[in-house]
Write an enzyme that holds these catalytic residues in place. Structure first.
Site, PDB file in Angstrom:
ATOM      1  CB  SER A  63      -0.944   0.013   1.199  1.00  0.00           C
ATOM      2  OG  SER A  63      -1.959  -0.923   0.986  1.00  0.00           O
ATOM      3  CE  LYS A  66      -3.861   0.713  -1.031  1.00  0.00           C
ATOM      4  NZ  LYS A  66      -4.436   0.190   0.234  1.00  0.00           N
ATOM      5  CE1 TYR A 190      -4.722  -1.401  -4.141  1.00  0.00           C
ATOM      6  CE2 TYR A 190      -5.365  -3.719  -4.105  1.00  0.00           C
ATOM      7  CZ  TYR A 190      -4.987  -2.564  -3.438  1.00  0.00           C
ATOM      8  OH  TYR A 190      -4.867  -2.581  -2.065  1.00  0.00           O
ATOM      9  CE1 TYR A 242      -4.632   1.356   4.491  1.00  0.00           C
ATOM     10  CE2 TYR A 242      -3.045   0.271   5.927  1.00  0.00           C
ATOM     11  CZ  TYR A 242      -3.452   0.649   4.673  1.00  0.00           C
ATOM     12  OH  TYR A 242      -2.697   0.317   3.604  1.00  0.00           O
TER      13      TYR A 242
HETATM   14  N1  GLN Z   1      -2.247  -5.438  -1.661  1.00  0.00           N
HETATM   15  C1  GLN Z   1      -2.785  -5.317  -0.338  1.00  0.00           C
HETATM   16  C2  GLN Z   1      -4.266  -5.543  -0.333  1.00  0.00           C
HETATM   17  O1  GLN Z   1      -4.892  -5.097  -1.228  1.00  0.00           O
HETATM   18  C3  GLN Z   1      -2.453  -3.960   0.167  1.00  0.00           C
HETATM   19  C4  GLN Z   1      -2.981  -3.714   1.548  1.00  0.00           C
HETATM   20  C5  GLN Z   1      -2.001  -2.982   2.402  1.00  0.00           C
HETATM   21  O2  GLN Z   1      -0.832  -2.896   2.123  1.00  0.00           O
HETATM   22  N2  GLN Z   1      -2.489  -2.512   3.511  1.00  0.00           N
HETATM   23  O3  GLN Z   1      -4.822  -6.165   0.516  1.00  0.00           O
END
Ligand code: GLN
Length: 306
Positions: A63, A66, A190, A242
């Protein structure tokens, strides 16, 4: 300030605690990681890099990607992006589905899974998935000034095979009309962005422009405007961890973005960029040792933005 000594102290102090936490096991390829691995790198605006542990070991950025796809999407769509995704912390786990239904397929922010899938969908507009993925990798190579950065295809496949929750999120958004491309294509982009492998050294270098008002201090190139850099920093601070974002801001006080591969990119505006990696996660899915290392670094450098 002796940054090398600070990093050495952090590595030594955390050494006995390596392995605390739990590696992400819902992606089989990540479940195989040794939870005791650790690396850290700091790149200053003056271009000096300090490192500790396995700072050159490539890991799955997950993530953390992102931040970079958001930067690309804002470049392409500008404020129109905000019609499809919000700017509020979610207070929910990264792959939560409840909120998405209640809020009619508009994700809370671009740094949770649903929001990042919308961003991937936007980056796919008018392109083949391969081209969109190539553009993301190309952007990372450009930022890190390193053409060796690639997608780890085994990780991408592992996640595609088991990404049931992400598929559910994408289907919900498609049902609400917030996904333009077929679900599998948007998810393909993604999963590949998440599977990019980078080292702490490469990641800190790639994020450096965000610590210097949008300008890469080492090349002098403007990557984004100062205003946009400020906004991306704000989103990282409020949403980058998060439902652990508040605690991260409380303890570290720097904009950061975590990934379930155990990486965290953190920005110290006006000072430099920091990347840390340790695969064992806390209960919110953020690197446990990585967060502690950043807390120690912020304390010893006085770099907190507060
Ligand atoms: N590729 C992971 C997912 O989609 C990314 C989530 C993360 O790094 N928090 O679940």
């Amino acid at each position: 300030m002796n940054l090398q000594a600070i990093l050495d102290d952090i590595a030594a102090e955390l050494g006995p605690r390596l392995g605390e936490g739990k590696v992400a096991d819902y992606i089989p390829e990540l479940a195989r990681l040794d939870p005791r691995r650790f690396g850290m790198a700091v790149t200053t605006l003056a271009g000096e890099t300090f490192a500790a542990g396995e700072a050159d070991a490539p890991f799955s950025i997950q993530s953390v990607s992102k931040v970079f796809t958001l930067t690309l999407a804002l470049g392409r769509a500008g404020d129109a992006l905000w019609r499809r995704v919000g700017r509020e912390p979610s207070g929910s786990p990264f792959n939560s589905i409840v909120q998405l239904e209640a809020e009619k397929g508009v994700p809370r922010n671009p740094l949770i899974n649903a929001g990042a899938i919308v961003v991937a969908d936007l980056l796919l507009a008018g392109r083949a998935p391969k081209t969109a993925i190539g553009e993301i990798v190309g952007f990372l190579r450009f930022l890190a000034d390193d053409d060796s950065i690639v997608v780890d295809e085994t990780v991408a496949r592992s996640e595609a095979d088991t990404g049931f929750r992400n598929r559910a999120l994408a289907n919900f958004m498609r049902a609400f009309g917030n996904l333009d491309n077929p679900v599998d294509l948007a998810l393909g982009v993604y999963f590949h962005q998440c599977a990019v492998a980078m080292s702490c050294r490469q990641l800190a270098r790639a994020g450096l422009f965000l610590a210097d008002g949008g300008r890469d201090p080492l090349t002098g190139r403007n990557v984004v405007t100062r205003e946009r850099a400020r906004r991306i920093n704000a989103l990282m601070l409020t949403c980058g961890h998060y439902d652990g974002s508040g605690d991260f801001a409380y303890r570290v006080g720097l904009p950061g973005k975590s990934g379930v591969g155990g990486g965290i990119l953190c920005l110290a505006p006006g000072h430099g960029a920091i990347a840390v990696w340790s695969p064992a996660l806390n209960e919110k899915g953020n690197s446990l040792i990585g967060s502690l290392a950043l807390e120690m670094l912020a304390k010893r450098t006085g770099w907190s933005v507060f």
